[in-house]
Design a protein around this motif. Structure first.
Motif, PDB file in Angstrom:
ATOM      1  N   ASP A  79       0.813  -1.212   0.000  1.00 51.59           N
ATOM      2  CA  ASP A  79       0.000   0.000   0.000  1.00 51.59           C
ATOM      3  C   ASP A  79       0.846   1.262   0.000  1.00 51.59           C
ATOM      4  N   ASP A  80       1.980   1.241   0.696  1.00 53.26           N
ATOM      5  CA  ASP A  80       2.777   2.457   0.846  1.00 53.26           C
ATOM      6  C   ASP A  80       3.976   2.532  -0.098  1.00 53.26           C
TER       7      ASP A  80
ATOM      8  N   HIS B  98       4.237   6.027  -1.886  1.00 55.53           N
ATOM      9  CA  HIS B  98       2.957   6.684  -1.668  1.00 55.53           C
ATOM     10  C   HIS B  98       3.133   7.830  -0.675  1.00 55.53           C
ATOM     11  N   GLU B  99       2.934   9.049  -1.119  1.00 52.40           N
ATOM     12  CA  GLU B  99       3.076  10.225  -0.274  1.00 52.40           C
ATOM     13  C   GLU B  99       1.780  10.492   0.500  1.00 52.40           C
ATOM     14  N   SER B 100       1.879  11.352   1.510  1.00 55.07           N
ATOM     15  CA  SER B 100       0.730  11.637   2.374  1.00 55.07           C
ATOM     16  C   SER B 100      -0.406  12.332   1.629  1.00 55.07           C
ATOM     17  N   ASP B 101      -0.085  13.014   0.520  1.00 56.10           N
ATOM     18  CA  ASP B 101      -1.124  13.696  -0.251  1.00 56.10           C
ATOM     19  C   ASP B 101      -1.796  12.766  -1.269  1.00 56.10           C
ATOM     20  N   GLY B 102      -1.423  11.484  -1.239  1.00 58.02           N
ATOM     21  CA  GLY B 102      -2.030  10.517  -2.138  1.00 58.02           C
ATOM     22  C   GLY B 102      -1.268  10.292  -3.427  1.00 58.02           C
ATOM     23  N   LYS B 103      -0.306  11.155  -3.719  1.00 57.61           N
ATOM     24  CA  LYS B 103       0.484  10.995  -4.930  1.00 57.61           C
ATOM     25  C   LYS B 103       1.588   9.959  -4.724  1.00 57.61           C
TER      26      LYS B 103
END
Length: 243
Positions: free
Chosen positions: A161-162, A185-190
């Protein structure tokens, strides 16, 4: 494309959570005791420091050395999280000159696979210089069997997932070039893409044992991973002593 482990350092242990670091570390601990290796050790090519931490928790006085600054930064961070005070130093195994002597030097998990055949003897002589008389030197490499039957010209993937890990492996006569791609996977979803290249050299048992002998070591044991039969093992362990 960045250098090996520039981006992978942060994710290395996480993505290798299936390799059973507990059993692997215990194998080193038990065997070091078996050969009366002493208490103070250097891990060459320590990476993110998993084995340094395990051996420190077992009562050894460890120092970690690696050529990769990001790996050393990650190693120091993880050691602090466990409340361990382990010195980590930047070192090239081919050029390293230690200001002190150690009871043992271990090099788990492919350190010497990153060293070309024509520099292996020099690297082993550097290790010899780091050791007290009678000290133990332990070389742990990915085997020729693993490179030629499992890694060569293959694509490996780990999708989580990450982070997603991809490696594209190309076999040459005596080495494998691996292009690694991470999608993080960044915290902003990108997702952020990171690419790096690894070059690992295929060393046969005969090449390693010959270089160890020429460097001034006496071979004590040759084993597969965790002491298993070496013939079709993914790893090759050569344990020797400075004479």
């Amino acid at each position: 494309m960045t250098q090996a482990y520039d981006s992978l350092a942060e994710w290395f242990e996480y993505l290798n959570d299936d390799c059973d670091y507990v059993s692997w570390s215990q194998y080193f601990i038990d065997t070091l005791h078996k050969f009366n290796a002493g208490r103070e050790g250097l891990e060459m090519g320590c990476g993110s420091g998993a084995f340094c931490r395990a051996l420190s928790n077992a009562g050894f006085l460890m120092t970690g050395a690696d050529i990769s600054i990001p790996m050393l930064q990650r190693a120091a961070q993880l050691a602090r999280q466990e409340g361990l005070q382990i010195p980590f130093i930047q070192a090239d195994a081919v050029r390293f000159k230690s200001p002190k002597k150690y009871d043992f030097v271990i090099a788990p998990n492919d350190c010497y696979n990153y060293i070309p055949q024509d520099k292996l003897l020099t690297a082993f002589r550097r290790a010899l210089e780091c050791l007290k008389k009678g000290g133990i030197f332990w070389v742990d490499v990915s085997s020729e069997y693993k490179f030629r039957t499992k890694i060569a010209n293959n694509i490996l993937a780990d999708d989580r997932d990450d982070v997603t890990y991809l490696s594209f492996n190309k076999l040459y006569k005596d080495k494998v070039e691996t292009d690694v791609t991470l999608f993080i996977h960044e915290s902003d979803g990108k997702f952020v893409r990171k690419d790096e290249r690894h070059v690992q050299y295929i060393h046969t048992e005969e090449e390693i044992s010959s270089a160890l002998d020429r460097a001034g070591f006496v071979l004590l044991a040759v084993e597969g991973h965790l002491g298993e039969e070496k013939a079709e093992s993914d790893r090759l362990n050569l344990i020797c002593r400075k004479i």
